[in-house]
Design an enzyme around this catalytic site. Structure first.
Site, PDB file in Angstrom:
ATOM      1  N   LYS A  21      26.500  20.911   7.895  1.00 38.57           N
ATOM      2  CA  LYS A  21      26.651  21.554   9.185  1.00 38.57           C
ATOM      3  C   LYS A  21      27.313  22.915   9.027  1.00 38.57           C
ATOM      4  CE  LYS A  21      27.356  18.584  12.453  1.00 38.57           C
ATOM      5  NZ  LYS A  21      28.194  17.443  12.868  1.00 38.57           N
ATOM      6  N   ARG A  90      34.342  19.092  14.089  1.00 37.11           N
ATOM      7  CA  ARG A  90      33.241  18.188  13.690  1.00 37.11           C
ATOM      8  C   ARG A  90      33.300  17.893  12.201  1.00 37.11           C
ATOM      9  NH1 ARG A  90      28.488  19.964  17.665  1.00 37.11           N
ATOM     10  NH2 ARG A  90      29.658  21.608  18.692  1.00 37.11           N
ATOM     11  N   GLY A  99      27.916   6.989  10.334  1.00 34.93           N
ATOM     12  CA  GLY A  99      28.979   6.010  10.116  1.00 34.93           C
ATOM     13  C   GLY A  99      30.358   6.633  10.181  1.00 34.93           C
ATOM     14  N   MET A 101      33.233   9.442  11.800  1.00 37.07           N
ATOM     15  CA  MET A 101      33.464   9.995  13.122  1.00 37.07           C
ATOM     16  C   MET A 101      32.867  11.390  13.160  1.00 37.07           C
ATOM     17  SD  MET A 101      37.482  10.597  13.031  1.00 37.07           S
ATOM     18  CE  MET A 101      37.341  12.068  14.008  1.00 37.07           C
ATOM     19  N   ARG A 320      18.714  22.861  12.211  1.00 34.06           N
ATOM     20  CA  ARG A 320      18.404  22.016  11.050  1.00 34.06           C
ATOM     21  C   ARG A 320      16.899  21.780  11.037  1.00 34.06           C
ATOM     22  NH1 ARG A 320      21.323  16.641  13.622  1.00 34.06           N
ATOM     23  NH2 ARG A 320      20.192  16.744  15.589  1.00 34.06           N
ATOM     24  N   HIS A 434       1.797 -14.253   0.948  1.00 39.03           N
ATOM     25  CA  HIS A 434       0.348 -14.133   1.038  1.00 39.03           C
ATOM     26  C   HIS A 434      -0.058 -13.346   2.279  1.00 39.03           C
ATOM     27  CE1 HIS A 434      -3.642 -15.556   2.377  1.00 39.03           C
ATOM     28  NE2 HIS A 434      -3.934 -15.449   1.088  1.00 39.03           N
ATOM     29  N   ARG A 540     -10.539  -8.609  -7.606  1.00 33.82           N
ATOM     30  CA  ARG A 540     -10.142 -10.006  -7.800  1.00 33.82           C
ATOM     31  C   ARG A 540     -11.344 -10.885  -7.521  1.00 33.82           C
ATOM     32  NH1 ARG A 540      -6.286  -7.863  -4.310  1.00 33.82           N
ATOM     33  NH2 ARG A 540      -4.156  -7.669  -5.099  1.00 33.82           N
ATOM     34  N   GLU A 723       1.201  -8.846 -17.758  1.00 32.36           N
ATOM     35  CA  GLU A 723       1.976  -9.337 -16.618  1.00 32.36           C
ATOM     36  C   GLU A 723       2.970 -10.402 -17.028  1.00 32.36           C
ATOM     37  OE1 GLU A 723      -0.830 -10.836 -13.725  1.00 32.36           O
ATOM     38  OE2 GLU A 723      -2.227 -11.444 -15.280  1.00 32.36           O
ATOM     39  N   SER A 742      -3.598  -3.177 -18.210  1.00 34.40           N
ATOM     40  CA  SER A 742      -3.348  -2.996 -16.784  1.00 34.40           C
ATOM     41  C   SER A 742      -2.110  -3.817 -16.427  1.00 34.40           C
ATOM     42  CB  SER A 742      -4.550  -3.454 -15.970  1.00 34.40           C
ATOM     43  OG  SER A 742      -4.256  -3.345 -14.601  1.00 34.40           O
ATOM     44  N   GLY A 744       0.238  -5.885 -14.469  1.00 35.19           N
ATOM     45  CA  GLY A 744       0.291  -6.680 -13.240  1.00 35.19           C
ATOM     46  C   GLY A 744       1.760  -6.804 -12.877  1.00 35.19           C
ATOM     47  N   ASP A 747       3.466 -10.176 -11.053  1.00 34.99           N
ATOM     48  CA  ASP A 747       3.838 -11.315 -11.888  1.00 34.99           C
ATOM     49  C   ASP A 747       4.874 -10.927 -12.935  1.00 34.99           C
ATOM     50  OD1 ASP A 747       2.462 -13.286 -10.621  1.00 34.99           O
ATOM     51  OD2 ASP A 747       0.650 -13.076 -11.816  1.00 34.99           O
ATOM     52  N   CYS A 809      -1.888  -2.420 -11.547  1.00 37.29           N
ATOM     53  CA  CYS A 809      -2.670  -2.946 -10.435  1.00 37.29           C
ATOM     54  C   CYS A 809      -1.860  -3.901  -9.581  1.00 37.29           C
ATOM     55  CB  CYS A 809      -3.960  -3.592 -10.922  1.00 37.29           C
ATOM     56  SG  CYS A 809      -3.699  -5.060 -11.914  1.00 37.29           S
ATOM     57  N   TYR A 829      -3.309   5.439 -14.471  1.00 35.08           N
ATOM     58  CA  TYR A 829      -3.711   5.246 -13.081  1.00 35.08           C
ATOM     59  C   TYR A 829      -2.864   4.189 -12.402  1.00 35.08           C
ATOM     60  CZ  TYR A 829      -6.224   0.977 -14.444  1.00 35.08           C
ATOM     61  OH  TYR A 829      -6.537  -0.260 -14.928  1.00 35.08           O
TER      62      TYR A 829
END
Lengths: 853, 853
Positions: A21, A90, A99, A101, A320, A434, A540, A723, A742, A744, A747, A809, A829
């Site tokens: 500020k 301030r 949080g 003052m 701001r 799920h 999948r 994985e 790849s 996973g 898992d 993935c 990737y």
């Protein structure tokens, strides 16, 4: 060391010392904007306060006194004098810090100065009201007295002077001391309180939560008061330099004459739109528009400006960078680039990726929310909002109508119902259950773990709080925060226009990580490609198993007692899968396609209801008892760690052989039709090299046969999911045989932590609450633990096979924090659900830019 | 390079070239023992054979011919001559290699030489019988013709000459060739067949199984025949230089006059005990005893010797280190040390730790087995044998009688029944299932995964194969191999005498690893200490929960709806646990005591039967429905990765606080009574440092309170289980706060592999069968994958806290192969079930010795 500076002494100083500020005010003064004069007690001063056992050292008190003296000189007013100096005080930390003052206005008023102001301004009401407000603010903020008690004091009292007396008496009763009359005492109290509030519990928790150092401290800004409530040539307002909702280039704001800033916030009077000021105070309006332009150009971003007009004179109180909707953030960024104010890179870096999902789903109309009944709260499972009739089972959903599916939990059998529903609510499960995973994949709003919902056994209604909600009743759900409302809340529409598409193309030009999608159907692929996906990172195959009548052949295969029976069922599946793969490859038209062979344990596919068991018995010519026995045999203690993934292929090689055949035959068909293909096949849940070699050999033999039968062949890669910790630890061996890795990460996170996602809901909130976990590791990758395994696997993999292609993935592939980590790690990737692809693209570009800078 | 050597040319050559059998014969000739002369085609020759597309190169054929020439010269006999040279041909690899073809006797006989022998010996029967045997052996072993077919040829034919004709015709019919008459052809055929058999499937599997290189090849031993069936001054025998069963120092063997070696094996005639030879052929007997002593002293170990007497002359045909019972192996080793033949270290290294369990459990009487009905086979779950009445439920077991508990599976509620039973059989589960683990802990015989048992729903009988076995019927079970017999098989008694105790004390003097026990009761501790345990490495507090009526207070605690109810139940448990800990500490009397705080998920403790649910409802003043609902709430998808271990303490800190209080109060009571204590407290399932710090702080605060209340204190250590990959990866951080590490290798193996032990039974056998896994990683530690994490954790731990104490308390702590790995890794201790303590001590000593050498 000096700890107190007037604004004009601090031009060279940074935000870390002056606070955010303070720095902005000093900066505005430096560029000659009309700012009330003031001074700053620095964050150094705050640290000195802590060192001195949480009290102001004499040296700093002396500095504050000297500062006030110079402020008196500069303003021609004096603390407690005839022309009394009044100030606002301030807090302002280097980072935004809720949080602590905040603000005390009108400091410097006392029994004497209030009379001086009356006599100087001839406005008794203004002066007395200001004094009342000061006593209340000081009491509440500095002394911690409950504001409500003061409000009670005021009821039924008409004279402001009487209120002041009662307030002061009450102050004495509560604190045992007279209300301080010496403005310098008032100021020192206020400064100490602000420094002290740095360590209050709320601030402490906030800092822990956002990993903010406890040592940085806060500054205190002491600024000459200006009064918008002084007379009818006074007023106060707030404005944005551009429209924060649409991003349009137009100054957008509100103001009130004869009012202080608080009055706008409190909503007692309705403010006027800013352009009306052009009529009421045209010179002031012109001056403000000019200043707004200066500030936007200076800060090179849309500004959120607070101003006050005192007796015909304009003062800027704060500026701001303005908060804005996700849509506006893109529009503004692109406009600023076109205006040559910022670079594309800067525009990209300013996007808050966590808010992007709103672009695809719209959001509740905030105003309408207030008219609706709030029912309760679950966990935010998938971003977005949805409105619809309650359906307590998938069968209740009628096509063409909007439904919210409310279930204890969802299972793969609910996929169709979920795809028909507008949104999903589950009683059980967390953000990685799920329901949530599938919903995010579908870009559908979802709330999980709403344990206060009690679904009645009749399954005709549920209760939530004290409300009974029947099937067919309309509810509105907010997947951003987990809120559930009764009836239909009005919606703001989603926006995904040419601006957005152009913005994504900027990001694609810049990013290094390839962004692919997790997709199992041609529909998925159309959506993902339209969002910018560059291929499929995870198809999948088992998701296809649930479509239409396919599931019965899958079940027949699982129920088989021996290889012969299984082969028969697999033959039927081969035809169905080949068609699936052909359609997907065709839609991809040469973009990379990565197919994962069967992964889940068998029992996930088995019927759960008596009715379906009967149907399966008919379908397979077996007895009901026999099917039940087989289902019970397939039950596992810990299915996540059970007979699944490549383990199924070790015991039943014919399953992967069928899938490999289906994939390769589909690819050959594409080749015949001149459809380009880029094919990767991936084996899940590999624990070591022997396992991979064993399966690889069988698959390659089978593929060689297919090539022979067709007198043709195609190129493809055969790789592993990584994985399991063991695979990562032995990645050098695996890389020798595997074309790619790849990760996973779902898992891998489960096994590295030893936490089952499905069961984590019982304790993971405690962990976050108690700050044992900063973030849910299933949402953002655990860079310290799981990350060590990723790093190890990458290093080891490259030792054996330099430059081996490595992707991700798991769901982390769509999480911006995780994407940054993957970029830094140098992966090739990420892959995520189609609806998260744009987020991943932006995050990948941001990662590249921050790494480059 | 030469590939064929006469015995007397090969004294300097090693076993790798000559094979084990050849090397021993050459060595005996070198020290002038009476050995039939011979020659060896070396393993180099075998490799040349492979290089030459699996046929003998001309050079080697020439060498064999030259070798035979020199053998003819040495023996005065010729191949196919008047005084015909007959030879035995045997394979002999550098390591013992079952699965290859073995022995052909009497090679060199043909239609002509058989007549020459008849005329030289005047024993037509002997010569013709020898020819018949040769044709049969050659046909079977070299040509692969089924032996049974020859036996049919012989039925109803009295003339040996006729048999020979029929055999030869049959040979031609089967092979299309005449039976080879040229002895040299016979020999070359035999050598090629032996080399070829190196690559037969059985041999291949065996080498894969035991990690034997496929390149080492086999040698072929060609040795002049001697005939024990020549006349009544001839004979054959087998003898051990010491008693292989008791270890007593006495030559122990059997012989038959007028017989060939095969006749003893075939069991057609009953052999005489060796000492009778002293009466029949006293000079030969004396000569043999002398040779036996020479061989034992030469090889510095008990020898298993084959000999043949031909016409009054003794020949030694083979010597090797004799197989012996576990008991004898200790006795003989110790005696050899006392006789100054070997060192203590050598005696220790010769113990096969896998056979030691027989010492504690006895074994079946092999002869009696043949009289009993074999019912079926399960998996060997816990070593030992047991005989008793079938009990299909724990309630059927009456104290004071011997029972075998046969269950679908066991659960913690069966503990009492299991402790009363002599042995356990389960239909489900593998070697690491609950039943097997508990049984091994109890030193009780157990068979698991006997899926062919069908327990009738009435639970009054089961069927196994075609036999119905009723409750109360007697069965005998063998936990060494999984065999189940009907009725009582006679037992050989267990032996655990002063010899054994002294032997263990030798091992303790030598070993470096401390060996502790996993023990939860004073009884466990008495057993473990008597076996040599040096403390407790894992006291599973939850095991105590199942004793007596304690379980009801545990259940009350779990069922509690809030902290108040839980605290009430915990108060009751505090009193019970404090008493448990006091008794254990008292029994340990200063030996280290490592207590693990509560680990399993709550639902493991909950009632499973309707009756018990009713009882719990009564006990806690709740409704039946309420208890059922609570049980269903506590159900988890993957309990192994669920709300368990220290996660329980994060959500309900009062549980660990109670346990810490109980432990510390018990320790203070010991201190008051001048009982020494060494105390370690361990927190299970730690995933990272924040979690540990959070719990540590609460426990230490609680303990500080207990110290204050008692105005006294004691020393103790507070450490972590390391059983999750993430903990190992971040061990440097954890070591900063933890006094010690204890590897929980069971769970660490589960998470590193992503395999649930309970569910692995469905596929792990396939993995072993197909050689994807060499060993079950739950039995022997996976040194390559899990071992990498252990190594990492040790290295990281030592970076932060040099010399941090590290132990193992998983089941691997009792597995010799794993112990060797832990020793090499430089860990401080292993802990295992009391009954495996002696094994661990021997294995620890062996590890130290092999590391030193």
């Amino acid at each position: 060391m000096k700890n107190v500076f007037l604004f004009n002494e601090s031009y060279h100083m940074n935000k870390e010392i002056l606070g955010g500020k303070g720095k902005n005010l000093v900066e505005m003064q430096r560029i000659n904007l009309p700012i009330p004069n003031g001074m700053i007690v620095t964050t150094d001063g705050c640290r000195e306060y802590f060192k001195n056992n949480n009290s102001l050292p004499t040296l700093i008190i002396d500095e504050i006194k000297a500062g006030i003296k110079r402020l008196e000189l500069a303003t021609g007013k004096t603390f407690g004098g005839e022309n009394p100096l009044l100030v606002s005080v301030r807090s302002g930390a280097p980072v935004s810090m809720p949080g602590m003052m905040d603000t005390i206005l009108n400091l410097g008023l006392n029994d004497k100065t209030v009379e001086n102001i009356i006599s100087r301004t001839n406005s008794e009401k203004f002066a007395l009201e200001s004094y009342v407000r000061f006593i209340e603010m000081f009491s509440e903020i500095v002394m911690g007295i409950d504001k409500e008690k003061f409000h009670k004091n005021k009821s039924n009292i008409s004279s402001l002077r009487e209120v002041i007396e009662i307030h002061k008496n009450f102050f004495k009763a509560e604190t045992g001391k007279d209300f301080p009359q010496n403005p310098l005492d008032q100021l020192l109290f206020a400064v100490e309180s602000i420094f002290g509030s740095w360590n209050n519990e709320r601030a402490d928790i906030y800092r822990n939560l956002y990993s903010i150092s406890h040592d940085i401290g806060t500054a205190v800004v002491v600024q000459e008061m200006v009064f918008g409530n002084f007379n009818n040539l006074s007023g106060t307002g707030v404005a944005f330099t551009r429209n924060p909702s649409t991003g349009e280039k137009e100054v957008f704001g509100e103001y009130l004459l004869e009012a202080q800033g608080e009055d706008i916030v409190a909503g007692i009077r309705t403010p006027e739109p800013l352009h009306r000021l052009g009529t009421q105070l045209p010179e002031i309006y012109t001056q403000f528009i000019e200043i707004a332009n200066i500030l936007e150009n200076h800060y090179r971003d849309m500004q959120d400006i607070e101003f006050t007009i005192e007796n015909g004179k304009l003062f800027i109180l704060q500026t701001r960078n303005g908060k804005r909707s996700p849509y506006a953030s893109i529009k503004i960024g692109m406009d600023l680039v076109n205006e040559n104010l910022i670079t594309k890179e800067e525009a990209i870096m300013r996007i808050d990726t966590t808010l992007l999902p709103q672009l695809f789903t719209g959001n509740f109309d905030e105003k309408d929310l207030k008219n609706k009944k709030f029912l309760g709260k679950g966990l935010p499972g998938s971003a977005g909002v949805a409105v619809g009739k309650v359906a307590l089972s998938c069968h209740s959903i009628k096509e063409g109508e909007d439904y919210i599916l409310v279930r204890k939990e969802t299972s793969p059998e609910d996929i169709k119902g979920m795809s028909l529903a507008k949104g999903i609510v589950t009683v059980k499960g967390g953000a990685t259950s799920h329901g949530a995973v599938v919903a995010r994949g579908m870009g559908k709003c979802c709330i999980t773990g709403c344990e206060s919902i009690k679904i009645d056994a009749s399954e005709k209604f549920f209760t939530l709080g004290d409300t009974v909600v029947k099937e067919g009743d309309i509810i509105s759900i907010n997947g951003f925060n987990g809120d559930i409302y009764l009836d239909a809340v009005k919606l703001e529409p989603p926006r995904l226009d040419h601006n957005f598409r152009e913005f994504i193309s900027w990001c694609k030009d810049i990013k290094k990580l390839q962004v692919r999608m997790n997709a199992d159907t041609p529909t998925d692929i159309i959506v993902g490609k339209s969002f910018g996906a560059e291929g499929v990172g995870l198809c999948r195959t088992e998701h296809m198993f649930f479509e239409d009548e396919k599931i019965w052949s899958v079940r027949e295969m699982i129920i088989a007692s021996n290889k012969e029976e299984r082969d028969l069922a697999l033959e039927k599946l081969l035809i169905l899968q080949r068609k699936d793969f052909y359609e997907i490859l065709k839609e991809l038209s040469g973009c990379p396609m990565n197919v994962r062979l069967l992964d889940p344990p068998f029992h996930e596919f088995l019927p759960k209801t008596e009715k379906d068991i009967v149907k399966l018995a008919d379908f397979t010519n077996r007895t009901f008892e026999n099917i039940k026995e087989r289902i019970s045999e397939l039950k596992e203690e810990n299915p996540m760690l059970g007979h699944r993934g490549c383990r199924l292929a070790v015991t039943f090689p014919e399953i992967y052989e069928m899938q490999a055949t289906a994939i390769i035959e589909a690819a050959l068909q594409c080749k015949n039709e001149n459809i380009p293909i880029t094919l990767e096949i991936m084996i899940p849940f590999i624990g070591g090299i022997s396992e991979f070699k064993y399966i690889k050999e069988r698959i390659l033999n089978k593929i060689a046969l297919v090539f022979e039968e067709n007198s043709d062949s195609i190129d493809f890669k055969l790789g592993t999911m990584m994985e399991l910790p063991r695979a990562c630890l032995l990645a050098d061996e695996i890389a020798a045989e595997s074309d790619f890795f790849s990760f996973g990460t779902n898992d891998l996170t489960q096994t590295t932590y030893g936490i089952s996602r499905d069961d984590s809901i019982k304790f993971i909130d405690f962990y976050k609450e108690k700050n044992i976990m900063k973030r849910d590791p299933f949402q953002s990758i655990d860079t310290r633990g799981v990350g060590k395994l990723l790093t190890l696997a990458k290093t080891l993999g490259n030792e054996t096979k330099p430059g081996i292609k490595i992707g991700v993935c798991g769901e982390h592939g769509g999480d911006p924090k995780s994407i940054e980590y993957f970029h830094d790690l140098g992966l090739d990737y990420v892959s995520c659900s189609p609806f998260r692809v744009p987020i991943a693209i932006v995050a990948a570009a941001q990662s590249k830019i921050s790494k480059t800078n």
